[in-house]
Scaffold this active site. Structure first.
Site, PDB file in Angstrom:
ATOM      1  N   ARG A  65       0.950  -0.734  -0.160  1.00 21.90           N
ATOM      2  CA  ARG A  65       0.240   0.066   0.152  1.00 21.90           C
ATOM      3  C   ARG A  65       1.001   1.325  -0.311  1.00 21.90           C
ATOM      4  O   ARG A  65       1.926   1.311   0.104  1.00 21.90           O
ATOM      5  CB  ARG A  65      -0.648   0.166   1.406  1.00 21.90           C
ATOM      6  CG  ARG A  65      -0.790  -0.568   2.384  1.00 21.90           C
ATOM      7  CD  ARG A  65       0.486   0.169   3.596  1.00 21.90           C
ATOM      8  NE  ARG A  65       0.370   1.051   3.208  1.00 21.90           N
ATOM      9  CZ  ARG A  65       1.840   1.844   3.198  1.00 21.90           C
ATOM     10  NH1 ARG A  65       2.878   1.737   3.577  1.00 21.90           N
ATOM     11  NH2 ARG A  65       1.068   3.261   3.788  1.00 21.90           N
ATOM     12  N   GLY A  66       0.081   2.589   0.394  1.00 20.38           N
ATOM     13  CA  GLY A  66       0.775   3.694  -0.257  1.00 20.38           C
ATOM     14  C   GLY A  66       1.234   3.780  -2.015  1.00 20.38           C
ATOM     15  O   GLY A  66       1.717   2.733  -2.906  1.00 20.38           O
ATOM     16  N   ALA A  67       1.014   4.757  -1.817  1.00 22.22           N
ATOM     17  CA  ALA A  67       0.606   5.850  -3.471  1.00 22.22           C
ATOM     18  C   ALA A  67       2.252   5.452  -4.147  1.00 22.22           C
ATOM     19  O   ALA A  67       1.565   4.544  -6.014  1.00 22.22           O
ATOM     20  CB  ALA A  67      -0.086   7.247  -3.397  1.00 22.22           C
ATOM     21  N   ASP A 127      -1.898  10.555  -2.146  1.00 19.42           N
ATOM     22  CA  ASP A 127      -2.729   9.508  -3.012  1.00 19.42           C
ATOM     23  C   ASP A 127      -3.100   9.891  -3.855  1.00 19.42           C
ATOM     24  O   ASP A 127      -2.940   9.766  -5.469  1.00 19.42           O
ATOM     25  CB  ASP A 127      -3.713   8.474  -2.518  1.00 19.42           C
ATOM     26  CG  ASP A 127      -3.100   7.943  -1.105  1.00 19.42           C
ATOM     27  OD1 ASP A 127      -3.511   8.103   0.195  1.00 19.42           O
ATOM     28  OD2 ASP A 127      -2.910   6.754  -1.774  1.00 19.42           O
TER      29      ASP A 127
END
Lengths: 360, 360
Positions: free
Chosen positions: B45-47, B236
């Site tokens: 996860r994490g943009a 994001d």
């Protein structure tokens, strides 16, 4: 309505709220030490409820004392007072309840010890009964602020579980529902102890009041979407100037309300207003064990040894509070000091509520 | 520094972040379906990190395609693109990475299929390598805002785990530390998925940067006590006007910063800026399963059947953002549109950063 606490056959029976909503179980306290443990460990919590528990704890402690005169009896009660008073620092209701019993004893020092022991039990039960009546009055004063179709946000649990019954912050919601208004409630889950998720959602569902659970950090997004009309929260101690100590996150919610033009109400029985302190700066803020943050239901959710700040409460300055709803009416925080009690108790309140709805 | 994701022997190996910090384990993805599953289930996860995963997923999907001309090859890639693009809607990096690979293929349609397959692997690895360089540049631009002795608050995880390495929001902190500044970090735990508690606290502790964990609802109380100097978060997707979509709770944090006069910075690689949309209103906000709120580590913490709103992101309007820190400099949100890329890539940026510190 579920019974949070009651005096049964010479013992104090309390719902163990730390196990809700997974299990509904009760603890029977045979001595004041157990009552103090229950307050510390959050089996019972909520300012009014721990005020009642404090009174019952003192009454319980008194029963076992062997003394043949008032001075010895009162002296033997000192460790009981201390144990109860040292459980939790922020809510003023513990102090209020203990002082009420102390004053009762002082005014009746001529009575026999057995009579004094019964008097303490009666008074503790009276505090419980009065509490429910007070909450209903808060409900009647507060319901005026809830319109048909409104969505109310609340933080933590200032519901029937936090009180003798009916709740403080939930009382206006209950009265609004009784008045036939269709309302919805949004419950902040209220980390770390999750009183919103575990208790508020549970009791509102039980009572058929539509409730939606959110994480504490979602409130602003819903406000921006226009999904929240007002906020009502409880308080553990409100200062004379209207500064409100309540569960951590209340101050944040109040700021978010201000930013979105949403009214922010505090339901505060007079027993939770501390007229002895000029402002919120003087309210002691409990810091609790970091494990409440790093562990949930026994599972570790953070790295071993991480440093934690776990402030249990925060103080919302009076300027963020639209009105404080007491059993005597709803007041602008700046008018609160006019309610100051004389030493002889609640009956001496001289101020009259001018009208029902002076705040937006 | 821990490796979030890498291409190893024709497979994609990712750290399963959903198990952190309790266990450090890796998932090896043999096909793009598994990569898509990993993005959806928050193993990664994490943009920026899911941008890299998206590129690697497409490259992985391409390897198994049997086609003897470009048209058939490109057509066979469509389900791969769709599977990757439909994983998560809010972060623009997925779209950005897929478009980058699509453009690469279109510009090289004359090459052989085996050559195109290698090209996709090379490009995915290039995105990873570039990402780390970009983060270091963000760090150099951002460190100017951190003074010796400052305490920085951050929300969610925009650290090395959210990227190829080094992090976006954490990059200025890392550079500040490298510059010899003594800083402290406060990590919001970030409900419901607890990326702050599980990931940010973990990676900063590993790197020896002092970190304190708090519940999301504690930030305001610490700000009022003067214990927080600035906020840095990731994003994001940031719109052309500087509106910032980021993890739920970011908007709340930004309002609290404004109320306390604390600067609020957003670390945003250009890959997370969506110049195609005029404002945050056009950013799709993912709503995730309520179970993320009602259950933690498999334990139920709310009543059976309770209604839940689980917005995964919120949008912070540009007016709350002090500066947006990109790899090309730190910009006032209102100047962001000047950075708009031409179709030919990042090299065509014509705007020059005027000076290092135009915002408080």
């Amino acid at each position: 309505m579920v019974k949070t606490i009651e005096w049964v056959n010479g013992k104090v029976r309390m719902l163990d709220q730390s196990r809700l909503p997974v299990s509904v179980s009760y603890v029977t306290c045979k001595d004041y030490i157990k009552v103090a443990e229950g307050i510390k460990k959050l089996w019972i919590r909520g300012a009014p409820a721990i005020g009642i528990a404090a009174a019952m704890g003192v009454a319980l402690g008194a029963q076992k004392i062997k003394a043949n005169n008032f001075e010895r009896f009162y002296k033997a009660l000192q460790p009981v007072f201390s144990a109860i008073l040292s459980t939790r620092p922020t809510a003023v209701n513990i102090e209020w309840a203990v002082n009420r019993l102390k004053n009762l004893l002082m005014s009746n020092r001529n009575l026999s010890i057995p009579k004094l022991k019964s008097l303490l039990i009666e008074e503790a039960n009276k505090i419980l009964v009065e509490d429910i009546e007070i909450n209903k009055a808060i409900g009647r004063w507060g319901a005026q602020f809830i319109k048909d179709g409104d969505t109310v946000i609340t933080h933590c649990n200032a519901g029937s579980l936090a009180t003798g019954g009916y709740g403080t912050a939930t009382a206006p919601m209950r009265v609004a529902v009784e008045q036939g208004k269709k309302i919805k409630v949004i419950a902040d889950e209220t980390r770390p102890v999750l009183q919103g998720a575990r208790l508020t959602a549970w009791e509102l569902m039980k009572d058929g009041i539509p409730v939606t659970l959110i994480t504490d950090n979602s409130a602003a997004a819903l406000m921006k979407r226009g999904e929240i009309n007002l906020a009502i929260v409880g308080t553990d101690r409100t200062a004379r100037n209207g500064d409100v100590a309540n569960k951590i996150g209340t101050y944040s919610l109040a700021i978010l309300c201000k930013e979105h033009g949403i009214p922010f109400y505090v339901a505060a029985p007079l027993s939770s207003i501390d007229f002895s302190i000029p402002s919120g700066e003087f309210i002691p803020i409990e810091e609790r064990n970091g494990k409440e943050v790093t562990h949930i239901s026994g599972c570790r959710i953070a790295p071993h040894g991480v440093k934690v700040r776990n402030l249990a409460f925060d103080v919302t300055p009076a300027k963020y509070v639209t009105a404080i709803i007491t059993e005597k009416g709803a007041f602008s925080p700046k008018d609160l000091h006019k309610l100051q009690r004389s030493n002889t108790g609640l009956n001496s309140i001289r101020i009259k509520q001018k009208g029902p709805c002076r705040w937006k």
